[in-house]
Design an enzyme around this catalytic site. Structure first.
Site, PDB file in Angstrom:
ATOM      1  N   CYS A   1      23.151   3.875 100.644  1.00  0.00           N
ATOM      2  CA  CYS A   1      22.670   4.687 101.767  1.00  0.00           C
ATOM      3  C   CYS A   1      21.802   5.849 101.302  1.00  0.00           C
ATOM      4  O   CYS A   1      21.406   6.680 102.104  1.00  0.00           O
ATOM      5  CB  CYS A   1      23.835   5.190 102.610  1.00  0.00           C
TER       6      CYS A   1
ATOM      7  N   ARG B   1      30.306   9.724 107.925  1.00  0.00           N
ATOM      8  CA  ARG B   1      30.751  10.366 106.680  1.00  0.00           C
ATOM      9  C   ARG B   1      31.409  11.692 107.024  1.00  0.00           C
ATOM     10  O   ARG B   1      30.881  12.465 107.830  1.00  0.00           O
ATOM     11  CB  ARG B   1      29.536  10.613 105.780  1.00  0.00           C
TER      12      ARG B   1
ATOM     13  N   ARG C   1      18.147  17.856  92.689  1.00  0.00           N
ATOM     14  CA  ARG C   1      17.346  17.112  93.676  1.00  0.00           C
ATOM     15  C   ARG C   1      16.495  18.017  94.545  1.00  0.00           C
ATOM     16  O   ARG C   1      15.606  17.578  95.250  1.00  0.00           O
ATOM     17  CB  ARG C   1      18.256  16.231  94.549  1.00  0.00           C
TER      18      ARG C   1
ATOM     19  N   ASN D   1      20.806   9.393  96.084  1.00  0.00           N
ATOM     20  CA  ASN D   1      20.198  10.730  95.923  1.00  0.00           C
ATOM     21  C   ASN D   1      21.021  11.555  94.941  1.00  0.00           C
ATOM     22  O   ASN D   1      20.503  12.134  93.982  1.00  0.00           O
ATOM     23  CB  ASN D   1      20.143  11.473  97.266  1.00  0.00           C
ATOM     24  N   ASP D   2      22.322  11.619  95.215  1.00  0.00           N
ATOM     25  CA  ASP D   2      23.172  12.409  94.321  1.00  0.00           C
ATOM     26  C   ASP D   2      23.455  11.677  93.024  1.00  0.00           C
ATOM     27  O   ASP D   2      23.525  12.298  91.959  1.00  0.00           O
ATOM     28  CB  ASP D   2      24.474  12.792  95.027  1.00  0.00           C
TER      29      ASP D   2
ATOM     30  N   ARG E   1      25.444  11.384 108.927  1.00  0.00           N
ATOM     31  CA  ARG E   1      25.719  12.597 108.135  1.00  0.00           C
ATOM     32  C   ARG E   1      26.303  13.647 109.076  1.00  0.00           C
ATOM     33  O   ARG E   1      25.582  14.424 109.691  1.00  0.00           O
ATOM     34  CB  ARG E   1      24.428  13.124 107.512  1.00  0.00           C
TER      35      ARG E   1
HETATM   36  C1  PEP Z   1      23.103  10.484  98.668  1.00  0.00           C
HETATM   37  O1  PEP Z   1      23.526  11.363  97.924  1.00  0.00           O
HETATM   38  O2  PEP Z   1      22.373   9.532  98.302  1.00  0.00           O
HETATM   39  C2  PEP Z   1      23.450  10.529 100.094  1.00  0.00           C
HETATM   40  C3  PEP Z   1      23.172   9.516 100.893  1.00  0.00           C
HETATM   41  O3  PEP Z   1      24.017  11.681 100.560  1.00  0.00           O
HETATM   42  P1  PEP Z   1      23.164  13.011 100.885  1.00  0.00           P
HETATM   43  O4  PEP Z   1      21.728  12.703 100.680  1.00  0.00           O
HETATM   44  O5  PEP Z   1      23.478  13.415 102.279  1.00  0.00           O
HETATM   45  O6  PEP Z   1      23.711  13.967  99.878  1.00  0.00           O
HETATM   46 MG    MG Z   2      25.012  12.820  98.630  1.00  0.00          MG
END
Ligand code: PEP
Ligand code: MG
Length: 840
Positions: free
Chosen positions: A767, A603, A731, A720-721, A567
């Site tokens: 991820c 990323r 979130r 996550n997103d 990240r």
């Molecule tokens: C996600 O969104 O799952 C991700 C890996 O990116 P981040 O958590 O950094 O937004």
């Molecule tokens: Mg994300």
């Protein structure tokens, strides 16, 4: 001589004596004399000519003032405030003049009757202004009256009458008093106190709260809180001004009705586990077990000069700093309101109220006059306030100390220089309201045993960093955590429980479990260096999510098959300006070096929404999570992102590097980026481009996976997103964290669509945090995912659980699970399936 004044029935109904109303506040006459009606209609009408002085926000009550100054409260039903306006339509607004009989509000009698305690509608003389109730018309309790019939008759004031016939002291015009019994479970804490102050402001009245012999002006949050009022205390409210009665209606409602999001309740509402006696529950942000003393983390204060210049100069400096903080709080408040983050908005409102508190300013000015600098004066004024709050003995008030400290820090930061990170004892379980990513990183370096946060979500960046370090962490624990104390506590970040003062035997048992885990971990680490092949023969790459080179080295030790997500934004956070091309290159190169030729996915900068940079102000939009973020930043921040690509193209060996794009919603964004990469590569003389992949984080990308996969070298699902955007649940919102489940059938369907869309075109990995969740990862692999990228500390456990999995067999269950109602239902099924004994 003025004649008597008649008050009419506001609708057809059966007359009920006020004493018989099943609500002690009305029956006991606290609000004033009057009558009540059991309605036979669906519309309330004006009981006399007059002006509407107040309409409840929740539409259930209207206050009308007659020409003679009599104020009448018409209150539809009992406990109808809780309906929040459902089933009620207001037909008038404050300030409007109406004639007797004019319709005021209409209601759906069935709906209101089903949800309210009663439909009995009191008609109260809230402010008699000297008029005396002499009769109730000709009817009796139990009689049916028609709308417009006289139900009360008042005689005009005489010179002998006190203005409202009550006490002997004459009142000023527009002054009203009311006795109220506090119905706030947590007492008068900062949020209702701030609200009380806001009522005075909105109604343009002077509002005073009297407890015993102490009179306190509602404008002073500190003085209100220093009263230390607890549930059940009786106070008198005095309001002066044109809307005195309306202000008292609002204030009474605020103080006497239980809060809808009572902090005492919310502390136990959010968490997933059921807390037993002596335990506090939270959501597991990073799994693990720990024992250690509880330590409350207080971020250090900025350094300010002790001694001041000329007092006038120091006062001016303090005013500027206060205005500055006021401005940024208001901006944050606007954003919180627009994004619907109501609890955050309330906290910010309370901070604004403290900031504007005349008592605090007076105290700070006093210190300035005695020679302190502006920053030191503010510090000491707030130290005094903190001591006073702590001395009240009210735990909830004492817990508000964190708010005051926050404000102390913010103002001092404008008058001094940055603080150093405070020391925490090694092996302590650290308690904090919330932490920034940089605070977490600095804290983690001091090796605490675990972290417990009042706020936060399980996919927040702090949670991500805690997982990366294998640091047990619970979040969304609620305000009760702020008063937790314990010399040797147990943190069970598997069941989601903190036990501040455990029995000796539980402590010993937990120590033994931790030691056993350590032994098992050592063994798992040994085998983590080998590939993870499922029971049915599929080899899954288990890679690591890292923030930079240092974590990549940990990942390598833990047996990572590569870096699945670096990240890069962590390099850009908590600084005054962006890192240079060289700084970036060094950090990325460190990650490549640590992995010795294994693939490293970096990323590109993913900024926006929850990740903000002070030196990259983004437009203040109503909904930043749906605004310019991730790859969308290229349009406005080309130079910043070009510098990142330049740093990446300078790495060696480029064959190990993979570049991944965040927040992609369509293939056009990928094409534009590839073109830019090619241009930069030719400028730099780079002939072989690194692989270019795309994150699947939004539903549109998942649904268009086939077209993305046709042009990308790999896809990686950011669960996550993807979960946030699919379920439309923030979130970062602790109140939603328990429902934000990747195993929701809707999210699983999108993952399935992604894998199917990419089949035969490019590989798909995951991820997001789901890749490290023991139940979710089994489902992901069964859906066809080929790579999992998790926090380094989880690699051994993930590899071990993959070796136990028969993905093919599990896949046979999937179509049935995709039909289930929600994430909890799927989770229960997966758990039962994985735990079922293997049949021959
Ligand atoms: C996600 O969104 O799952 C991700 C890996 O990116 P981040 O958590 O950094 O937004
Ligand atoms: Mg994300």
């Amino acid at each position: 001589m003025a004649s008597s004044f008649d008050i009419q029935a506001p609708m057809d109904g059966v007359l009920v004596a006020l004493e018989a109303v099943p609500d002690p506040v009305f029956a006991g006459g606290t609000l004033g004399e009057g009558v009540a009606l059991d309605p036979l209609g669906d519309t309330l009408h004006a009981p006399c000519d007059g002006e509407i002085v107040h309409c409840a926000r929740t539409a259930h009550a209207v206050t009308l003032r007659s020409a003679g100054g009599v104020e009448l409260l018409i209150h539809l039903g009992l406990d109808t405030v809780n309906l929040d306006g459902a089933g009620i339509e207001l037909l008038v607004e404050a300030g409007q003049r109406v004639e007797a009989g004019a319709p005021l509000l209409r209601f759906d009698a069935d709906q209101v009757a089903q949800q309210a305690m009663s439909l009995i509608t009191p008609l109260i003389i809230a402010e008699p202004s000297g008029w005396r109730l002499t009769s109730h018309g000709t009817q009796h309790s139990g009689d049916t009256v028609r709308q417009g019939e006289v139900v009360m008759r008042l005689e005009p004031p005489t010179s002998r009458d006190a203005p409202d016939g009550g006490d002997a002291t004459p009142r000023r015009i527009g002054e009203a008093t009311r006795e109220v019994t506090l119905g706030l479970a947590a007492g008068l804490h900062a949020r209702p106190a701030a609200r009380l102050r806001a009522i005075a402001h909105e109604r343009n009245v002077d509002l005073e709260l009297v407890h015993g012999a102490t009179h306190v002006d509602a404008r002073s949050l500190s003085r209100l809180l220093n009263l230390g009022l607890v549930n059940g205390d009786r106070v008198t409210l005095i309001a002066r001004g044109e809307c005195a009665t309306a202000a008292l209606d609002d204030a009474e409602r605020l103080l006497s009705e239980a809060e809808t999001d009572d902090p005492v309740a919310s502390a136990t509402d959010v968490p997933a586990a059921e807390a037993g006696v002596g335990q506090l529950a939270g959501l597991v942000a990073s799994q693990g077990l720990a024992v250690g003393p509880l330590h409350h983390y207080v971020a250090a204060l900025p350094t300010v000069p002790q001694v001041g210049d000329d007092p006038a100069h120091e006062r001016a400096a303090l005013s500027v700093a206060l205005e500055n903080v006021d401005h940024s709080l208001k901006t944050a408040l606007g954003q919180a309101k627009r994004s619907g983050r109501s609890s955050e908005a309330e906290i910010l409102e309370a901070h604004l109220a403290w900031l504007d508190d005349p008592a605090l300013r007076e105290a700070a000015d006093g210190y300035v006059d005695s020679g302190r600098s502006a920053g030191q004066a503010w510090k000491e004024a707030l130290d005094d306030e903190v001591a006073r709050l702590q001395a009240t003995g009210n735990k909830l008030l004492a817990a508000r100390v964190a708010d005051l400290r926050d404000l102390q820090r913010q103002v001092m930061a404008r008058l001094g220089s940055a603080p150093s990170v405070p020391q925490v004892p090694a092996d302590a379980i650290v308690i904090a309201d919330d932490l920034t990513p940089s605070e977490l990183t600095a804290l983690a370096a001091q090796r605490p045993a675990g972290i417990c946060l009042v706020a936060g979500g399980t996919t927040s960046h702090v949670a991500i960093l805690a997982r990366a370090r294998g640091l047990p962490c619970l979040v969304a624990m609620g305000a009760m955590l702020e008063s937790a104390e314990g010399e040797m506590a147990i943190l069970d970040a598997e069941r989601g429980l903190l036990e501040p003062q455990p029995e000796r035997a539980s402590l010993e048992a937990m120590r033994e479990r931790i030691a056993e885990r350590e032994r098992a971990r050592g063994a798992a680490r040994e085998s983590a260096r080998k590939p993870a092949t499922t029971h049915d023969g599929r080899t899954i790459e288990v890679c690591a999510n890292v923030a930079g080179g240092a974590e990549a080295r940990i990942a390598a030790q833990e047996g990572a098959d590569g870096i699945g997500l670096l990240r890069s934004e962590f390099l850009f956070l908590d600084r005054d300006r962006a890192p240079s091309v060289d700084e970036q290159r060094e950090e990325y190169q460190a990650a490549l070096d640590a992995m010795s030729g294994k693939p490293v996915v970096v990323r590109t900068l993913d900024i926006g929404a929850d990740k903000q940079l002070s030196y990259l102000p983004l437009p203040n939009v109503p909904n930043p999570a749906l605004g310019v973020r991730g790859i969308r930043l290229w349009a406005s921040q080309a130079a910043l992102l070009n510098s990142q690509l330049r740093a990446l193209l300078a790495l060696e060996p480029l064959g190990s590097l993979r570049i991944m794009l965040p927040m992609v919603s369509g293939v056009g964004e990928l094409r534009a980026l590839r073109q830019r990469l090619e241009t930069l590569a030719s400028e730099l003389g780079v002939s072989r481009l690194p692989q270019l992949g795309v994150m699947i984080e939004v539903p549109s990308a998942a649904l268009c996976a086939a077209s993305l996969a046709a042009e990308a070298d790999f896809l990686s699902i950011g669960t996550n997103d993807l979960t946030q955007y699919t379920l439309a649940m923030d979130r970062e919102d602790p109140g939603l964290a328990a429902q934000l489940d990747v195993l929701h059938p809707a999210v699983l369907r999108l993952i399935k669509a992604t894998v199917e869309g990419a089949a035969g075109r490019c590989p798909v990995g995951v991820c997001g945090a789901a890749a490290g969740d023991p139940l979710a990862l089994a489902v992901l692999v069964a859906l066809g995912v080929e790579e999992l990228s998790v926090e380094p500390s989880r690699i051994p456990a993930v590899k071990a659980s993959l070796r136990e999995l028969d993905a093919g067999e599990l896949a046979e269950q999937l179509s049935a699970w995709l039909e289930l109602d929600d994430g909890a239902a799927v989770r229960a099924q997966v758990k039962a399936w994985l735990e079922a004994p293997v049949t021959a």
